[in-house]
Design a protein around this motif. Sequence first.
Motif, PDB file in Angstrom:
ATOM      1  N   TYR A 125       2.596   0.238   3.043  1.00 52.24           N
ATOM      2  CA  TYR A 125       1.434  -0.011   2.148  1.00 52.24           C
ATOM      3  C   TYR A 125       1.722  -1.516   1.878  1.00 52.24           C
ATOM      4  O   TYR A 125       2.896  -2.093   1.553  1.00 52.24           O
ATOM      5  CB  TYR A 125       1.871   0.566   0.850  1.00 52.24           C
ATOM      6  N   VAL A 126       0.536  -2.098   2.112  1.00 55.41           N
ATOM      7  CA  VAL A 126       0.654  -3.641   1.680  1.00 55.41           C
ATOM      8  C   VAL A 126      -0.454  -4.035   0.674  1.00 55.41           C
ATOM      9  O   VAL A 126      -1.426  -3.482   0.848  1.00 55.41           O
ATOM     10  CB  VAL A 126       0.099  -4.555   3.055  1.00 55.41           C
ATOM     11  N   ARG A 127      -0.455  -4.777  -0.334  1.00 57.63           N
ATOM     12  CA  ARG A 127      -1.223  -5.392  -1.171  1.00 57.63           C
ATOM     13  C   ARG A 127      -1.273  -7.012  -1.149  1.00 57.63           C
ATOM     14  O   ARG A 127      -0.127  -7.535  -1.092  1.00 57.63           O
ATOM     15  CB  ARG A 127      -0.897  -4.928  -2.483  1.00 57.63           C
ATOM     16  N   LEU A 128      -2.566  -7.446  -0.913  1.00 53.30           N
ATOM     17  CA  LEU A 128      -2.690  -8.977  -1.023  1.00 53.30           C
ATOM     18  C   LEU A 128      -3.813  -9.401  -2.048  1.00 53.30           C
ATOM     19  O   LEU A 128      -4.549  -8.555  -2.324  1.00 53.30           O
ATOM     20  CB  LEU A 128      -3.111  -9.179   0.497  1.00 53.30           C
TER      21      LEU A 128
ATOM     22  N   ASN B 260       1.188  -5.899  16.920  1.00 56.44           N
ATOM     23  CA  ASN B 260       1.235  -4.212  17.126  1.00 56.44           C
ATOM     24  C   ASN B 260       1.175  -3.520  15.944  1.00 56.44           C
ATOM     25  O   ASN B 260       1.621  -2.618  15.867  1.00 56.44           O
ATOM     26  CB  ASN B 260       2.400  -4.151  17.825  1.00 56.44           C
ATOM     27  N   ILE B 261       0.382  -3.960  14.870  1.00 53.90           N
ATOM     28  CA  ILE B 261       0.333  -3.133  13.679  1.00 53.90           C
ATOM     29  C   ILE B 261      -1.043  -2.613  13.517  1.00 53.90           C
ATOM     30  O   ILE B 261      -1.923  -3.149  13.433  1.00 53.90           O
ATOM     31  CB  ILE B 261       0.749  -3.693  12.501  1.00 53.90           C
ATOM     32  N   SER B 262      -1.120  -1.085  13.366  1.00 52.92           N
ATOM     33  CA  SER B 262      -2.492  -0.606  13.557  1.00 52.92           C
ATOM     34  C   SER B 262      -2.608  -0.267  12.049  1.00 52.92           C
ATOM     35  O   SER B 262      -1.860   0.424  11.411  1.00 52.92           O
ATOM     36  CB  SER B 262      -2.351   0.614  14.387  1.00 52.92           C
ATOM     37  N   ILE B 263      -4.108  -0.321  11.519  1.00 47.83           N
ATOM     38  CA  ILE B 263      -4.302  -0.152  10.264  1.00 47.83           C
ATOM     39  C   ILE B 263      -4.961   1.294  10.167  1.00 47.83           C
ATOM     40  O   ILE B 263      -5.787   1.833  10.893  1.00 47.83           O
ATOM     41  CB  ILE B 263      -5.506  -1.020   9.964  1.00 47.83           C
TER      42      ILE B 263
ATOM     43  N   HIS C 187      -0.665   2.291  10.061  1.00 49.65           N
ATOM     44  CA  HIS C 187       0.406   3.371  10.864  1.00 49.65           C
ATOM     45  C   HIS C 187       1.765   2.900  10.972  1.00 49.65           C
ATOM     46  O   HIS C 187       1.919   1.883  10.731  1.00 49.65           O
ATOM     47  CB  HIS C 187      -0.284   3.556  12.276  1.00 49.65           C
ATOM     48  N   GLU C 188       2.511   3.679  11.716  1.00 53.05           N
ATOM     49  CA  GLU C 188       4.046   3.524  11.746  1.00 53.05           C
ATOM     50  C   GLU C 188       4.056   2.153  12.563  1.00 53.05           C
ATOM     51  O   GLU C 188       3.614   1.764  13.641  1.00 53.05           O
ATOM     52  CB  GLU C 188       4.683   4.492  12.505  1.00 53.05           C
TER      53      GLU C 188
ATOM     54  N   CYS D 258       2.665 -11.220  -0.231  1.00 55.18           N
ATOM     55  CA  CYS D 258       2.399  -9.876   0.037  1.00 55.18           C
ATOM     56  C   CYS D 258       3.355  -8.746  -0.594  1.00 55.18           C
ATOM     57  O   CYS D 258       4.591  -9.038  -0.611  1.00 55.18           O
ATOM     58  CB  CYS D 258       2.795  -9.549   1.879  1.00 55.18           C
ATOM     59  N   ILE D 259       2.742  -7.711  -1.191  1.00 55.59           N
ATOM     60  CA  ILE D 259       3.404  -6.745  -1.701  1.00 55.59           C
ATOM     61  C   ILE D 259       3.649  -5.808  -0.606  1.00 55.59           C
ATOM     62  O   ILE D 259       2.500  -5.156  -0.156  1.00 55.59           O
ATOM     63  CB  ILE D 259       3.003  -6.044  -3.038  1.00 55.59           C
ATOM     64  N   ARG D 260       4.797  -5.290  -0.051  1.00 56.42           N
ATOM     65  CA  ARG D 260       4.912  -4.403   0.889  1.00 56.42           C
ATOM     66  C   ARG D 260       5.953  -3.377   0.585  1.00 56.42           C
ATOM     67  O   ARG D 260       6.993  -3.363   0.269  1.00 56.42           O
ATOM     68  CB  ARG D 260       5.139  -5.149   2.289  1.00 56.42           C
ATOM     69  N   MET D 261       5.391  -1.897   0.827  1.00 60.06           N
ATOM     70  CA  MET D 261       6.381  -0.725   0.596  1.00 60.06           C
ATOM     71  C   MET D 261       6.307   0.147   1.769  1.00 60.06           C
ATOM     72  O   MET D 261       5.376   0.361   2.446  1.00 60.06           O
ATOM     73  CB  MET D 261       6.126  -0.211  -0.746  1.00 60.06           C
ATOM     74  N   ARG D 262       7.407   0.749   1.942  1.00 64.34           N
ATOM     75  CA  ARG D 262       7.626   1.668   2.888  1.00 64.34           C
ATOM     76  C   ARG D 262       6.497   3.222   2.457  1.00 64.34           C
ATOM     77  O   ARG D 262       6.445   3.342   1.085  1.00 64.34           O
ATOM     78  CB  ARG D 262       9.030   2.314   3.111  1.00 64.34           C
TER      79      ARG D 262
END
Length: 442
Positions: free
Chosen positions: A361-364, A384-387, A411-412, A435-439
Amino acid sequence: MEHQARAEAMEKTNVAIVGMGTVGAGVARLLLDHGDRTARHAGRTLWLEKVVVQDLAKPRNVDLPKGVLTNDLNDVLNDPSIEVVAQLIGGLEPARSIMMKLLESGKDVVTANKALLAEFGPELFDRARELGRSIAFEASVAGGIPIITNISQCLSANQVQSLQAILNGTSNYIVSEMEESEAAFESVVLEAQRLGLAEADPTLDVNGSDAAQKLAILAHLAFGARVHWSEIPLQGIDQLQLVDLKYANQLGYRVKLIAVAKLIAGGLELHVSPTLVKMFTPMSEVRGANNAISVVGDAVGRVFFHGLGAGQMPTASAVVADMMDTAVGRTGLTFKTLELWSDQEARVQMADPATTRSRYYVRLQVLDQPGVLSQITGVLGENNISIASVIQHSPDGQSENNVVPLIVMTHEAHEGEADAAMKKIEQLETVKSSCIRMRVLD
Ligand code: HSE
């Protein structure tokens, strides 16, 4: 006390308690008021011979038999009839020195002190082995949940593959409360302190250290990992913003402080971090001060443990069970076979955190103007990060400085690539926040 008196005729093991705080009082109560249980389950009475405290005058809400309370540790060390001691002093010192003295005077020790084991486990366990003594520590992780025994004994026919856990009740209470009452972190902490649910200084609970110490102990038992807790990548709930809990809910998730240990190609993945947990899964529904551990073994499949990870009687429940196991000799046997924190090579090394994979999860905070989304998706694609999905909430009317929140579910992805992508995204002129990023745990 009655039971203690009545059981005098049957075989007994003399025991002592060092440290009479909340947990110590609970242990004394179980031993004194429910001696029939120990007699029934252990086939012997656990006879409370001594309770060592610092201050004899301090009021205690447990009625101890005459002659039991002392402020001199030597009353225990020099009494060869006392075989098992519950050492219930928190912190590192004098807890460590007292534990050493107890072992050296021939006592088997039971402890609830996870910080002590996480810091000095190798030294204490080596010394206990040298002396032919044992240390039992069920209460040190997840309080009343019998996770130590389950992992080290009941699941020992398995190769544990993964372990996901809520190991800090204070953090879980705070995030549950933030979510339910839509209150900010700081105000919920104050309320939790007022109610006596959080320590006056809750730093080690809310910054993830307490959970990492417990995870290091579980990772050692389940995987043979010898990792110092401070090596475990760690993020607490202290930076968590209410807005992310709300977006998580909208996406069908709850935020929890999750500790993970998982076998992957490069070794053992380990981390503690706020994580989006899919709603209506057992882990997402763990509320308040509860703890939970989900373990996957290759034979048993997934098993789930849930309950109170702290508090007087849940912790005392684990301590007294350990005292009984020690008195009947079960602890001595498992202690010998488990070879905990011995000089043996670690069975598994910690994986390079950059090689782990997760959905994110990413919040900007971004400028609401043409081309911004494509810049961001461009950087993600290059890495290589798929949305999986994107939400952009433009407020009705004009947003402040034309800045709006943008939430991306991926995606993973590879942690190293996600990290690199976030650094590049933060440098874009159209991106106005870190960026706020959480698994994400589905
Ligand atoms: N303070 C811990 C918690 C319990 O909140 O879970 C003791 O480790």
